[in-house]
Design a protein around this motif. Structure first.
Motif, mmCIF file in Angstrom:
data_model
loop_
_atom_site.group_PDB
_atom_site.id
_atom_site.type_symbol
_atom_site.label_atom_id
_atom_site.label_comp_id
_atom_site.label_asym_id
_atom_site.label_seq_id
_atom_site.Cartn_x
_atom_site.Cartn_y
_atom_site.Cartn_z
ATOM 1 N N LYS A 65 1.103 -1.283 -0.214
ATOM 2 C CA LYS A 65 -0.114 0.481 -0.050
ATOM 3 C C LYS A 65 1.025 0.904 -0.128
ATOM 4 O O LYS A 65 1.045 1.953 -0.859
ATOM 5 N N GLY A 66 1.892 1.225 0.984
ATOM 6 C CA GLY A 66 3.027 2.641 0.785
ATOM 7 C C GLY A 66 3.735 2.752 -0.146
ATOM 8 O O GLY A 66 3.767 3.969 -0.314
ATOM 9 N N THR A 67 4.194 1.374 -0.825
ATOM 10 C CA THR A 67 5.244 1.383 -1.695
ATOM 11 C C THR A 67 4.638 1.813 -2.939
ATOM 12 O O THR A 67 4.382 2.593 -3.612
ATOM 13 N N VAL A 68 3.050 1.424 -3.424
ATOM 14 C CA VAL A 68 2.746 1.834 -4.790
ATOM 15 C C VAL A 68 2.210 3.706 -4.458
ATOM 16 O O VAL A 68 2.631 4.260 -5.601
ATOM 17 N N SER A 69 1.137 3.707 -3.322
ATOM 18 C CA SER A 69 0.967 4.753 -3.188
ATOM 19 C C SER A 69 2.170 5.493 -4.034
ATOM 20 O O SER A 69 2.450 7.113 -4.628
ATOM 21 N N ALA A 89 -0.989 10.857 3.743
ATOM 22 C CA ALA A 89 -1.966 9.842 3.390
ATOM 23 C C ALA A 89 -2.250 8.766 3.593
ATOM 24 O O ALA A 89 -3.308 8.584 3.565
ATOM 25 N N VAL A 90 -1.411 7.992 3.123
ATOM 26 C CA VAL A 90 -1.775 6.491 3.053
ATOM 27 C C VAL A 90 -1.386 5.246 4.296
ATOM 28 O O VAL A 90 -2.139 5.241 4.456
ATOM 29 N N CYS A 91 -0.438 6.976 4.875
ATOM 30 C CA CYS A 91 -0.453 5.775 6.455
ATOM 31 C C CYS A 91 -1.723 6.639 6.876
ATOM 32 O O CYS A 91 -1.941 5.351 7.995
ATOM 33 N N ALA A 109 4.039 -0.892 9.069
ATOM 34 C CA ALA A 109 4.923 -1.977 7.228
ATOM 35 C C ALA A 109 3.927 -0.627 6.616
ATOM 36 O O ALA A 109 4.900 -0.542 5.642
ATOM 37 N N THR A 110 2.928 -0.163 6.625
ATOM 38 C CA THR A 110 2.836 0.803 5.334
ATOM 39 C C THR A 110 3.142 1.887 5.240
ATOM 40 O O THR A 110 3.948 2.413 3.890
ATOM 41 N N ALA A 111 4.023 2.165 6.604
ATOM 42 C CA ALA A 111 5.343 3.743 6.583
ATOM 43 C C ALA A 111 6.081 2.870 5.585
ATOM 44 O O ALA A 111 6.707 3.888 5.062
ATOM 45 N N PHE A 112 6.626 1.987 6.378
ATOM 46 C CA PHE A 112 8.082 1.332 5.579
ATOM 47 C C PHE A 112 7.908 0.966 4.395
ATOM 48 O O PHE A 112 8.988 1.499 2.892
ATOM 49 N N GLY A 113 6.696 0.499 3.544
ATOM 50 C CA GLY A 113 6.322 0.504 2.154
ATOM 51 C C GLY A 113 6.909 1.860 1.376
ATOM 52 O O GLY A 113 7.409 2.009 0.689
ATOM 53 N N ALA A 114 6.132 2.742 1.923
ATOM 54 C CA ALA A 114 6.865 4.052 1.502
ATOM 55 C C ALA A 114 7.990 4.631 1.616
ATOM 56 O O ALA A 114 8.066 5.532 0.784
ATOM 57 N N ALA A 167 10.632 12.888 7.981
ATOM 58 C CA ALA A 167 10.517 13.269 9.472
ATOM 59 C C ALA A 167 8.716 12.929 9.904
ATOM 60 O O ALA A 167 8.661 13.080 10.994
ATOM 61 N N MET A 168 8.544 13.347 8.440
ATOM 62 C CA MET A 168 6.762 13.722 9.353
ATOM 63 C C MET A 168 6.113 12.235 9.085
ATOM 64 O O MET A 168 5.388 12.479 10.309
ATOM 65 N N LEU A 169 6.614 11.768 8.507
ATOM 66 C CA LEU A 169 5.865 10.106 8.093
ATOM 67 C C LEU A 169 6.210 9.391 10.204
ATOM 68 O O LEU A 169 5.476 8.957 10.690
#
Length: 197
Positions: A65-69, A89-91, A109-114, A167-169
């Motif tokens: 989810k994070g990577t694709v976005s 936003a995705v997180c 996990a979504t943050a890691f993907g991002a 840092a925002m994430l």
């Protein structure tokens, strides 16, 4: 900020709102993870209540989810700050999913993907840090908080332009773990293999 950027950010939120933990648990005939264990719809809680395969599926999907976005937004020409907003936003979609009553997970996990699109070197360093802390402490939440806390500093040395978005994430993920941190201080946080009472 252009209309296209706003649309991409909105789409990232909707992608994040697809809760794989809830969907996978339903497919495997398990109860809603928001009502079991830690009540968190994430891979760690799914591991506790449903087993390794469902947890692995949740982990992979949440990372994607994070990577694709973020990757999609990168190829559409968004700048680093805008990419940071897409990642947030995705997180936020994962944390407050519009499709599941705004009751979601911690988005680790979504943050890691991002963060994956920034580079494999950064990703590998973060994985190593997470594994070391998890192995030494046994706490998934502590591993997540320490890893995301270090992520902006590591990013500064890898690709400095992305340090502020990261840092925002990181701030978002740390704030989301507030209750875990309180339980850690009180000695009430269960380790990754422990059941919630």
């Amino acid at each position: 900020m252009t209309a296209m950027t706003i649309l991409i950010i909105a789409c990232a939120y909707l992608v994040g709102s697809v809760s794989s933990a809830i969907i996978v648990c339903r497919l495997f005939g398990k109860d809603d993870p928001r009502t079991q264990g830690s009540h968190n719809p994430g891979a760690t809680n799914v591991l506790r209540i449903a087993g390794k395969l469902p947890a692995a599926l949740v982990l992979v999907f949440d990372i994607l989810k994070g990577t694709v976005s973020v990757w999609g937004a990168y190829f559409l020409g968004l700048n680093p700050i805008e990419l940071g907003l897409v990642a947030v936003a995705v997180c936020l979609g994962h944390i407050f999913p519009v499709f599941f009553g705004f009751s979601g997970g911690k988005a680790v996990a979504t943050a890691f993907g991002a963060l994956l699109p920034i580079g494999l070197d950064l990703s590998l360093m973060l994985i190593v840090i997470w594994l070391i802390v998890l192995f030494c402490s046994g706490y998934s939440s502590l591993a997540a908080v320490i890893t995301v806390s270090l992520a902006p500093f590591i990013t500064w040395f890898v690709k400095a332009a992305y340090a502020l978005p990261v840092a925002m994430l990181a701030v978002l993920i740390i704030v989301r773990h507030k209750d875990n941190l309180i339980r850690l201080v009180k000695g009430q946080e269960p380790k990754i293999r422990q059941k919630y009472s």
